[in-house]
Design a protein around this motif. Structure first.
Motif, mmCIF file in Angstrom:
data_model
loop_
_atom_site.group_PDB
_atom_site.id
_atom_site.type_symbol
_atom_site.label_atom_id
_atom_site.label_comp_id
_atom_site.label_asym_id
_atom_site.label_seq_id
_atom_site.Cartn_x
_atom_site.Cartn_y
_atom_site.Cartn_z
ATOM 1 N N PHE A 1 0.144 7.926 2.161
ATOM 2 C CA PHE A 1 -1.282 8.214 1.975
ATOM 3 C C PHE A 1 -1.480 9.624 1.435
ATOM 4 O O PHE A 1 -2.359 9.868 0.607
ATOM 5 C CB PHE A 1 -2.042 8.058 3.296
ATOM 6 C CG PHE A 1 -2.463 6.644 3.592
ATOM 7 C CD1 PHE A 1 -3.183 5.912 2.658
ATOM 8 C CD2 PHE A 1 -2.148 6.035 4.797
ATOM 9 C CE1 PHE A 1 -3.567 4.605 2.912
ATOM 10 C CE2 PHE A 1 -2.521 4.735 5.065
ATOM 11 C CZ PHE A 1 -3.241 4.014 4.124
ATOM 12 N N CYS B 1 -0.783 9.447 -2.185
ATOM 13 C CA CYS B 1 -1.917 8.785 -2.858
ATOM 14 C C CYS B 1 -3.063 9.779 -3.044
ATOM 15 O O CYS B 1 -3.667 9.868 -4.119
ATOM 16 C CB CYS B 1 -2.416 7.595 -2.031
ATOM 17 S SG CYS B 1 -1.352 6.141 -2.052
ATOM 18 N N SER C 1 -4.008 10.565 -6.839
ATOM 19 C CA SER C 1 -5.077 9.669 -7.267
ATOM 20 C C SER C 1 -6.241 10.463 -7.859
ATOM 21 O O SER C 1 -6.617 11.508 -7.323
ATOM 22 C CB SER C 1 -5.575 8.829 -6.090
ATOM 23 O OG SER C 1 -6.714 8.093 -6.466
ATOM 24 N N MET D 1 -9.004 4.581 0.312
ATOM 25 C CA MET D 1 -8.042 3.487 0.132
ATOM 26 C C MET D 1 -8.496 2.495 -0.933
ATOM 27 O O MET D 1 -7.666 1.919 -1.630
ATOM 28 C CB MET D 1 -7.796 2.779 1.462
ATOM 29 C CG MET D 1 -7.050 3.650 2.466
ATOM 30 S SD MET D 1 -6.565 2.763 3.976
ATOM 31 C CE MET D 1 -8.155 2.542 4.760
ATOM 32 N N TYR E 1 -7.438 3.895 -4.203
ATOM 33 C CA TYR E 1 -5.996 3.752 -4.408
ATOM 34 C C TYR E 1 -5.676 2.320 -4.839
ATOM 35 O O TYR E 1 -4.922 2.092 -5.789
ATOM 36 C CB TYR E 1 -5.219 4.064 -3.125
ATOM 37 C CG TYR E 1 -5.525 5.398 -2.483
ATOM 38 C CD1 TYR E 1 -6.003 6.468 -3.235
ATOM 39 C CD2 TYR E 1 -5.323 5.602 -1.117
ATOM 40 C CE1 TYR E 1 -6.286 7.692 -2.646
ATOM 41 C CE2 TYR E 1 -5.596 6.823 -0.520
ATOM 42 C CZ TYR E 1 -6.079 7.857 -1.282
ATOM 43 O OH TYR E 1 -6.357 9.056 -0.681
ATOM 44 N N ALA E 2 -6.234 1.337 -4.119
ATOM 45 C CA ALA E 2 -5.945 -0.075 -4.392
ATOM 46 C C ALA E 2 -6.355 -0.469 -5.801
ATOM 47 O O ALA E 2 -5.719 -1.325 -6.431
ATOM 48 C CB ALA E 2 -6.651 -0.966 -3.366
ATOM 49 N N ASN F 1 -10.065 -2.855 -4.980
ATOM 50 C CA ASN F 1 -10.936 -1.820 -4.414
ATOM 51 C C ASN F 1 -11.882 -2.450 -3.398
ATOM 52 O O ASN F 1 -12.032 -1.977 -2.267
ATOM 53 C CB ASN F 1 -11.727 -1.148 -5.547
ATOM 54 C CG ASN F 1 -12.482 0.092 -5.081
ATOM 55 O OD1 ASN F 1 -12.906 0.195 -3.945
ATOM 56 N ND2 ASN F 1 -12.652 1.035 -5.998
ATOM 57 N N ALA G 1 -9.998 -3.728 -0.159
ATOM 58 C CA ALA G 1 -9.578 -2.634 0.728
ATOM 59 C C ALA G 1 -10.761 -2.121 1.535
ATOM 60 O O ALA G 1 -10.678 -1.958 2.757
ATOM 61 C CB ALA G 1 -8.948 -1.501 -0.088
ATOM 62 N N GLU H 1 -5.547 7.085 8.506
ATOM 63 C CA GLU H 1 -6.070 7.053 7.135
ATOM 64 C C GLU H 1 -7.482 7.608 7.028
ATOM 65 O O GLU H 1 -8.038 7.669 5.934
ATOM 66 C CB GLU H 1 -6.063 5.594 6.635
ATOM 67 C CG GLU H 1 -7.171 4.711 7.196
ATOM 68 C CD GLU H 1 -7.127 4.528 8.708
ATOM 69 O OE1 GLU H 1 -8.203 4.559 9.333
ATOM 70 O OE2 GLU H 1 -6.024 4.374 9.271
ATOM 71 N N CYS I 1 -8.426 10.037 4.377
ATOM 72 C CA CYS I 1 -8.601 9.440 3.047
ATOM 73 C C CYS I 1 -10.003 8.852 2.896
ATOM 74 O O CYS I 1 -10.630 8.952 1.842
ATOM 75 C CB CYS I 1 -7.570 8.336 2.812
ATOM 76 S SG CYS I 1 -5.862 8.843 3.077
ATOM 77 N N TYR J 1 -3.965 -0.889 4.252
ATOM 78 C CA TYR J 1 -2.704 -0.141 4.297
ATOM 79 C C TYR J 1 -1.716 -0.737 3.288
ATOM 80 O O TYR J 1 -1.101 -0.018 2.492
ATOM 81 C CB TYR J 1 -2.066 -0.227 5.691
ATOM 82 C CG TYR J 1 -2.699 0.608 6.772
ATOM 83 C CD1 TYR J 1 -3.919 1.259 6.587
ATOM 84 C CD2 TYR J 1 -2.069 0.754 8.002
ATOM 85 C CE1 TYR J 1 -4.480 2.018 7.600
ATOM 86 C CE2 TYR J 1 -2.626 1.512 9.026
ATOM 87 C CZ TYR J 1 -3.831 2.140 8.823
ATOM 88 O OH TYR J 1 -4.380 2.880 9.825
ATOM 89 N N SER K 1 -2.700 -0.121 -0.321
ATOM 90 C CA SER K 1 -2.478 1.279 -0.713
ATOM 91 C C SER K 1 -1.001 1.569 -0.931
ATOM 92 O O SER K 1 -0.631 2.286 -1.873
ATOM 93 C CB SER K 1 -3.041 2.221 0.357
ATOM 94 O OG SER K 1 -4.435 2.060 0.504
#
Length: 436
Positions: free
Chosen positions: A58, A61, A65, A71, A74-75, A84, A87, A204, A207, A361, A364
């Motif tokens: 993470f 990321c 990113s 998250m 990231y996805a 997106n 997540a 997380e 994030c 998770y 990501s």
């Protein structure tokens, strides 16, 4: 007040991350682990390694990113807009349910030696949820400051017992509690994996709060790793010290294990003080989580996934209307705890919260490969991070397996529902992309 003045610094974010993990997760942990035995220390080590792998990935990321939204952002690198959405949707479902389960009401009734009716518990839970929501109206900096105070409610007793508890520690009591029910080793480790994972949910959250953090590229990775490592050390030491102070059966039947431990060490009055501190910490944790949920829903609304009401900000840069909508939904869910039969259903929802939390998770971890490619990270450095992300993903799958068949079934249904919901909002993304 300018927007930059109302953002969290690295210390506040690290504290928020640690509070989100420890604030309420640790309060009942010694009791839950006592049901398995001190063999659960093996589960702690497995979970600590898995959680640090997730935290490290993470952090990478967050460092590389360039998309906002935590998250979900990231996805999107690997799975596009649908990734997106999924997540943020699964994470939002998880937090919405989990936050009702971590209310301070149960500990408060023990502290004041009172017994509430099911309706009374429900009303008190809703009251605490509304209190935690209203306290967030002041914006990110206020939430960070309150969390900085309430965290001492968990730091004082937990660090205290980790340091001075050894004086009362009995090695023979610890050994006697190793595997009291003579469960096969791997089965015992698996039984406590879901408990120890529940304690780390929240790693997380730094994030998820990316949009309200100063210098997120630098501060989010520090907060994720710092908060997770701090929590891991405190969790492992404190729960194992308690197991050598309080007899296993007493611990397994306790509703306030830290209060019980301090009563054993000193006297019942000290135990009550510790319980009061734990209640304060639990409310502070709830405050941090309510803020985090609002940020997850806001970033999803900003991306066009969720209704726009979650995007609207007050003068203090707080998504107040979104927070109110969320707490109304939670109040409705809280009513499920009124009858005993519905309470069983609610326990299913708690397991569902763990399973749905793991979905973002996994998304990501899978996205880190392409995130580093886009950021042009040198292959040798990227390879190490990708291997660690792979370890985090493997641990996530093991945690899913350990959650049990029923939780997996409900988690799958909730996740598949997400694909249906994405179908409803997809035209605004998919058609726009094709026109371009």
């Amino acid at each position: 007040m300018s927007k930059s003045n109302n953002k969290m610094g690295v210390v506040q974010l690290t504290i928020l991350t640690a509070v989100n993990m420890m604030g309420s997760g640790i309060i009942m942990l010694p009791t839950k682990l006592a049901e398995v035995g001190t063999i659960s220390i093996v589960s702690w080590l497995v979970t600590a390694v898995g959680s640090m792998a997730l935290a490290y990935a993470f952090a990478k990321c967050g460092m590389f990113s360039r998309k906002s939204g935590g998250m979900g952002g990231y996805a999107e690198y690997a799975f596009g807009k649908s990734g997106n959405f999924m997540a943020n949707y699964t994470y939002g479902v998880s937090l919405l349910i989990a936050n009702i389960a971590i209310s301070a009401v149960g500990y408060g009734t023990e502290l004041f030696d009172t017994t509430l009716s099911p309706l009374g518990i429900c009303i008190a839970t809703i009251g605490v949820l509304w209190l935690a929501t209203v306290a967030n109206f002041g914006g990110a900096r206020i939430t960070g400051k309150i969390s900085g105070i309430t965290v001492w409610g968990v730091i004082i007793p937990v660090v205290g017992i980790s340091v001075i508890g050894w004086y009362w520690f009995s090695g023979s009591a610890y050994v006697a509690a190793w595997n009291p029910h003579q469960v096969p080793t791997f089965e015992a480790i698996g039984a406590s994996i879901s408990m120890t994972l529940w304690a780390f949910l929240g790693l997380e959250s730094a994030c998820a709060n990316t949009d309200v953090v100063e210098n997120p590229e630098r501060n989010v990775p520090i907060a994720v790793l710092g908060g997770t490592l701090s929590a891991a050390v405190i969790y492992i030491v404190s729960t194992n010290v308690i197991a050598g102070i309080v007899p296993n059966m007493d611990l397994a039947n306790s509703t306030a294990p830290f209060g019980l431990a301090f009563s054993h060490m000193f006297n019942p009055t000290v135990g009550k003080i510790i319980m009061a501190l734990m209640v304060m910490s639990c409310v502070g944790s709830l405050l941090g989580w309510q803020f985090t949920i609002a940020q997850v829903f806001k970033s999803s609304a900003d991306s066009g996934f969720f209704p726009k009401i979650f995007s609207r900000l007050s003068k203090a840069d707080a998504p107040v209307k979104g927070m109110l909508t969320i707490v109304v939904i939670q109040s409705g869910l809280s009513l499920m705890t009124i009858s005993p039969s519905l309470n069983k259903q609610f326990n299913v929802l708690v397991n569902l919260a763990v399973v749905t939390n793991i979905i973002p998770y996994i998304l990501s971890m899978a996205a880190l490969v392409i995130i580093q490619k886009v950021a042009k990270v040198p292959d040798n450095k990227a390879r190490i991070a990708n291997i660690i992300a792979g370890i985090g993903a493997l641990y996530s799958f093991y945690a899913l397996y350990s959650s049990g068949e029923e939780a997996m079934m409900w988690g799958a249904i909730a996740t598949f529902l997400g694909w249906t919901l994405y179908g409803i909002v997809s035209p605004r993304f998919e058609l726009a992309g094709k026109k371009g």
